[in-house]
Design an enzyme around this catalytic site. Structure first.
Site, PDB file in Angstrom:
ATOM      1  N   GLY A  41     -23.153  31.967  67.451  1.00 20.81           N
ATOM      2  CA  GLY A  41     -22.145  32.295  66.430  1.00 20.81           C
ATOM      3  C   GLY A  41     -22.237  31.220  65.369  1.00 20.81           C
ATOM      4  O   GLY A  41     -22.259  30.030  65.682  1.00 20.81           O
ATOM      5  N   LYS A  42     -22.309  31.658  64.114  1.00 22.20           N
ATOM      6  CA  LYS A  42     -22.520  30.663  63.044  1.00 22.20           C
ATOM      7  C   LYS A  42     -21.400  29.627  63.023  1.00 22.20           C
ATOM      8  O   LYS A  42     -21.642  28.434  62.831  1.00 22.20           O
ATOM      9  CB  LYS A  42     -22.658  31.365  61.699  1.00 22.20           C
ATOM     10  CG  LYS A  42     -23.914  32.239  61.650  1.00 22.20           C
ATOM     11  CD  LYS A  42     -24.144  32.876  60.323  1.00 22.20           C
ATOM     12  CE  LYS A  42     -25.181  33.998  60.425  1.00 22.20           C
ATOM     13  NZ  LYS A  42     -26.481  33.579  60.953  1.00 22.20           N
ATOM     14  N   GLU A 141     -18.640  35.604  59.296  1.00 17.20           N
ATOM     15  CA  GLU A 141     -18.731  36.459  60.484  1.00 17.20           C
ATOM     16  C   GLU A 141     -17.344  36.825  61.016  1.00 17.20           C
ATOM     17  O   GLU A 141     -17.209  37.168  62.189  1.00 17.20           O
ATOM     18  CB  GLU A 141     -19.562  35.777  61.578  1.00 17.20           C
ATOM     19  CG  GLU A 141     -21.053  35.813  61.276  1.00 17.20           C
ATOM     20  CD  GLU A 141     -21.925  35.359  62.427  1.00 17.20           C
ATOM     21  OE1 GLU A 141     -23.050  35.871  62.566  1.00 17.20           O
ATOM     22  OE2 GLU A 141     -21.505  34.471  63.187  1.00 17.20           O
ATOM     23  N   ASN A 186     -28.844  30.691  51.961  1.00 15.97           N
ATOM     24  CA  ASN A 186     -30.310  30.616  52.044  1.00 15.97           C
ATOM     25  C   ASN A 186     -30.874  31.493  50.916  1.00 15.97           C
ATOM     26  O   ASN A 186     -30.122  32.048  50.113  1.00 15.97           O
ATOM     27  CB  ASN A 186     -30.822  31.002  53.442  1.00 15.97           C
ATOM     28  CG  ASN A 186     -30.547  32.456  53.793  1.00 15.97           C
ATOM     29  OD1 ASN A 186     -30.276  33.288  52.924  1.00 15.97           O
ATOM     30  ND2 ASN A 186     -30.620  32.774  55.073  1.00 15.97           N
ATOM     31  N   GLY A 232     -35.714  27.000  53.800  1.00 15.75           N
ATOM     32  CA  GLY A 232     -36.539  26.991  55.004  1.00 15.75           C
ATOM     33  C   GLY A 232     -37.498  25.803  55.012  1.00 15.75           C
ATOM     34  O   GLY A 232     -37.095  24.657  54.783  1.00 15.75           O
ATOM     35  N   ASP A 264     -38.043  26.976  67.399  1.00 17.12           N
ATOM     36  CA  ASP A 264     -37.081  28.072  67.251  1.00 17.12           C
ATOM     37  C   ASP A 264     -36.177  27.750  66.054  1.00 17.12           C
ATOM     38  O   ASP A 264     -35.473  26.741  66.080  1.00 17.12           O
ATOM     39  CB  ASP A 264     -36.263  28.179  68.552  1.00 17.12           C
ATOM     40  CG  ASP A 264     -35.236  29.300  68.546  1.00 17.12           C
ATOM     41  OD1 ASP A 264     -35.061  29.958  67.496  1.00 17.12           O
ATOM     42  OD2 ASP A 264     -34.601  29.522  69.591  1.00 17.12           O
ATOM     43  N   ASP A 270     -27.274  26.631  60.358  1.00 18.46           N
ATOM     44  CA  ASP A 270     -25.961  26.190  60.850  1.00 18.46           C
ATOM     45  C   ASP A 270     -25.954  24.672  61.048  1.00 18.46           C
ATOM     46  O   ASP A 270     -24.947  24.005  60.765  1.00 18.46           O
ATOM     47  CB  ASP A 270     -25.620  26.888  62.170  1.00 18.46           C
ATOM     48  CG  ASP A 270     -25.548  28.396  62.015  1.00 18.46           C
ATOM     49  OD1 ASP A 270     -25.216  28.854  60.903  1.00 18.46           O
ATOM     50  OD2 ASP A 270     -25.832  29.110  62.988  1.00 18.46           O
TER      51      ASP A 270
HETATM   52  O1  RIB Z   1     -27.211  31.427  62.720  1.00 19.62           O
HETATM   53  C1  RIB Z   1     -27.543  31.749  64.040  1.00 19.62           C
HETATM   54  C2  RIB Z   1     -26.444  32.544  64.667  1.00 19.62           C
HETATM   55  O2  RIB Z   1     -26.318  33.780  63.983  1.00 19.62           O
HETATM   56  C3  RIB Z   1     -26.665  32.916  66.106  1.00 19.62           C
HETATM   57  O3  RIB Z   1     -26.184  31.937  67.004  1.00 19.62           O
HETATM   58  C4  RIB Z   1     -25.981  34.275  66.227  1.00 19.62           C
HETATM   59  O4  RIB Z   1     -24.891  34.275  67.089  1.00 19.62           O
HETATM   60  C5  RIB Z   1     -25.605  34.678  64.805  1.00 19.62           C
HETATM   61  O5  RIB Z   1     -24.272  34.463  64.539  1.00 19.62           O
END
Ligand code: RIB
Length: 328
Positions: A41-42, A141, A186, A232, A264, A270
């Site tokens: 989750g961001k 979100e 971004n 990026g 990854d 974030d």
């Molecule tokens: O930015 C990455 C996040 O985006 C992930 O952890 C996913 O949960 C989405 O919210």
């Protein structure tokens, strides 16, 4: 936990992540290399990135009354985050399907569940935290009215308001951006915002190749005091309004990405936004460039680990790897 310094209003998702050589095409089934479920989750990722910089962090979010929600509460406590959870019995904790390709690129689908139920009154009930904090950090979100309420409360308490406009929300408008001091899109989000709010079409894949004057002129179109466009592997671009350069000598400049052995990229943006919010406290009184250089380093380290929240580096690891972040 200490007196709140940064407030993050945002999402918690349980991430379901597959590693694969390449994402499947339409109609194709492919074998993945492995699978993991972990915290994401961001909002939560950014709160963890911030707290790990040694800055007292409040996280305001909504969870379902389920196993993923219980895990979220344990993890927030383990990271010393002052979490203010709205528990919903009528919605599941948010979830995300993440495909990470060899080379680290990711694709994400979110089902936001309880995150969409974060409401205005619950945010306003956390006014005690807004009274002492210095910075508010939000993303997109959640129910957007909760985000608007958080920004308005932060304005009334004179906090620095940082918005990571991810993912760009259908109801994101100029009025919301007018309540933001620092925006961290971004390339894709920046292009979407330009198209939506300024009727300007740009190719997100070509943005990093634009010269600084052109990027600065585009950034100024959005009317936000400071924009930090994350690019990026190409680092980031900073654009300030002339009235407030946040201690920087230049109105615009570019910083290269810090070196990393990328595994990854999930959560790298974030890591950047969370560390930026923390840096506004840790490096208070220093030029903004110092904050951004530190955030860049945090983002680089986050790409070297698997997963999102769990891959956030702490302050000591950033200093051990890159040395002190200084004005130079
Ligand atoms: O930015 C990455 C996040 O985006 C992930 O952890 C996913 O949960 C989405 O919210």
């Amino acid at each position: 936990m200490g007196t709140p310094q940064v407030i993050v209003v945002g999402s918690y998702n349980q991430d379901y992540a597959w590693r694969i050589d390449r994402a499947p095409q339409a109609g194709e089934t492919r074998r993945g290399e492995d699978f993991r479920s972990a915290a994401g989750g961001k909002g939560f990722n950014q709160a963890v990135a911030c707290a790990r910089q040694g800055v007292a962090t409040v996280f305001i979010a909504a969870l379902g009354d389920d196993a993923a929600g219980r895990t979220a509460r344990e993890l927030a406590t383990a990271d010393g985050i002052d979490a203010r959870w709205l528990l919903r019995s009528d919605a599941a904790t948010g979830s995300a399907c993440i495909v990470v390709e060899t080379g680290g690129q990711n694709r994400i689908i979110v089902a936001l569940g309880a995150n969409e139920c974060l409401d205005v009154r619950f945010v306003q009930a956390q006014a005690d935290a807004f009274a002492t904090a210095h910075v508010l950090l939000a993303q997109l979100e959640n129910n957007i009215e909760a985000t608007r309420a958080a920004l308005a409360l932060a304005r009334s308490h004179r906090l620095v308001r940082v918005l990571n406009p991810a993912p760009v929300h259908a109801q994101l408008d100029a009025a919301l951006l007018a309540d933001v001091d620092i925006l961290t899109p971004n390339e894709t989000e920046f292009a979407l915002l330009l198209a939506r709010l300024c009727a300007v079409d740009v190719d997100p894949d070509q943005l990093a190749a634009q010269d600084d004057a052109r990027l600065h002129a585009l950034a100024r179109r959005l009317g936000v005091g400071t924009l930090v466009i994350t690019l990026g592997a190409h680092g980031c671009f900073v654009s300030h309004a002339d009235e407030n350069r946040r201690g920087d000598a230049l109105a615009c400049y570019r910083l290269a990405a810090a070196p990393a052995k990328v595994i990854d990229t999930t959560g790298a943006g974030d890591a950047f936004s969370g560390a930026l919010a923390a840096g506004l406290v840790r490096f208070a009184g220093q030029p903004f460039r110092v904050v951004i250089e530190h955030a860049n380093r945090c983002a680089a380290l986050a790409t070297e680990g698997r997963g999102a929240a769990s891959a956030m580096a702490d302050y000591a690891s950033v200093i051990a790897r890159f040395g002190e972040t200084r004005d130079h």
